[in-house]
Design a protein around this motif. Structure first.
Motif, PDB file in Angstrom:
ATOM      1  N   ILE A  24     -22.842  -6.925   9.251  1.00 34.68           N
ATOM      2  CA  ILE A  24     -22.088  -8.093   8.814  1.00 34.68           C
ATOM      3  C   ILE A  24     -22.896  -9.366   9.027  1.00 34.68           C
ATOM      4  N   GLU A 212     -21.561  -8.343   0.918  1.00 32.87           N
ATOM      5  CA  GLU A 212     -20.393  -8.529   1.774  1.00 32.87           C
ATOM      6  C   GLU A 212     -19.217  -8.866   0.887  1.00 32.87           C
ATOM      7  N   LYS A 256     -21.989 -13.384  -0.956  1.00 32.44           N
ATOM      8  CA  LYS A 256     -20.879 -12.434  -0.846  1.00 32.44           C
ATOM      9  C   LYS A 256     -20.121 -12.327  -2.162  1.00 32.44           C
TER      10      LYS A 256
END
Length: 261
Positions: A24, A212, A256
């Motif tokens: 992450i 992400e 993301k």
């Protein structure tokens, strides 16, 4: 015989937790721009790299097939494969090694060293993370730590269905087993969902494209199940299909994918 430590279950749990957390942080940090620390001064390399949200397939001069994941880099030294078949990876990739030359193929990361005469394997080893994983789908491979360990430098011989879990921070490398089917689907460029909850679908997409995913809004559609097969679809194509099916809009940014219900 290599002795198993009694703290193995705890250590393996720590590895998986660190891998998830570090992954992450890595994606939030932005694009992959720093050259590998394994590059030799004075040596010239051909660099293969993959942009955000894309997987790239190419063949090396020795007929090795590579599927490079998003935000990953593969360094091939000048003179490959005449002098030796050594390459450097910082990221994630599939390798299909063919027995075309007497020299073994050698892959180096900052945590693992993998050699194989013929085989298919997937490896994830980012220099910004402490953990690494390697899955052998077919053939054979010999795997060891790429750095000197004060506690254990024993290498492992792998056969199909066996994997390596490693963590440099706690100096651990262990051989385990895994289910072949899912990894073989990935190698074939195929994502298969069979009544799979949406959060699990999105997690597979994160792993597949190296992105992400952030969810915004509140909706019971988050728990909706998805069925279908995606073959070599782009990130945008998959999001468009899922968005129409489940009912969400999306936005692809530099760092993301933002999904809004």
């Amino acid at each position: 015989m290599k002795k198993r430590r009694n703290w193995q279950p705890v250590a393996l749990s720590l590895i998986m937790a660190i891998l998830i957390t570090a992954g992450i942080l890595y994606y939030v940090a932005g694009r992959h721009t720093t050259p590998s620390t394994l590059l030799q001064p004075g040596q010239r390399y051909t660099t293969y790299q993959c942009p955000y949200g894309v997987r790239k397939t190419f063949t090396l001069p020795d007929s090795t097939l590579v599927i490079l994941n998003s935000r990953s880099r593969l360094y091939v030294p000048q003179g490959f494969p005449q002098h030796k078949r050594d390459v450097i990876l910082d990221g994630e990739a599939f390798f299909t090694i063919r027995r075309t030359l007497p020299l073994p193929f050698t892959l180096n990361t900052d945590k693992l060293n993998v050699t194989s005469q013929a085989g298919n394997f997937r490896i994830r080893s980012l220099e910004k993370q402490s953990g690494a994983t390697m899955y052998l789908l077919a053939g054979n491979a010999n795997v060891g730590k790429s750095y000197h360990s004060d506690t254990d430098n024993q290498r492992e011989n792998l056969s199909a269905g066996e994997m390596i879990l490693a963590n440099k921070e706690i100096d651990l490398m262990e051989k385990e087993t895994f289910t072949l089917a899912e990894q073989q689907d990935c190698l074939a460029g195929k994502l298969v969902f069979d009544n799979t909850p949406l959060p699990a679908v999105l997690k597979k997409m994160e792993d597949w494209f190296g992105v992400e995913v952030e969810l915004k809004g509140r909706s019971n559609r988050v728990s909706k199940a998805v069925s279908g097969v995606f073959r070599n679809d782009s990130l945008q194509d998959m999001l468009a299909v899922l968005g129409d099916s489940v009912g969400f809009s999306y936005r692809i940014t530099r760092d993301k994918v933002v999904i809004k219900f």
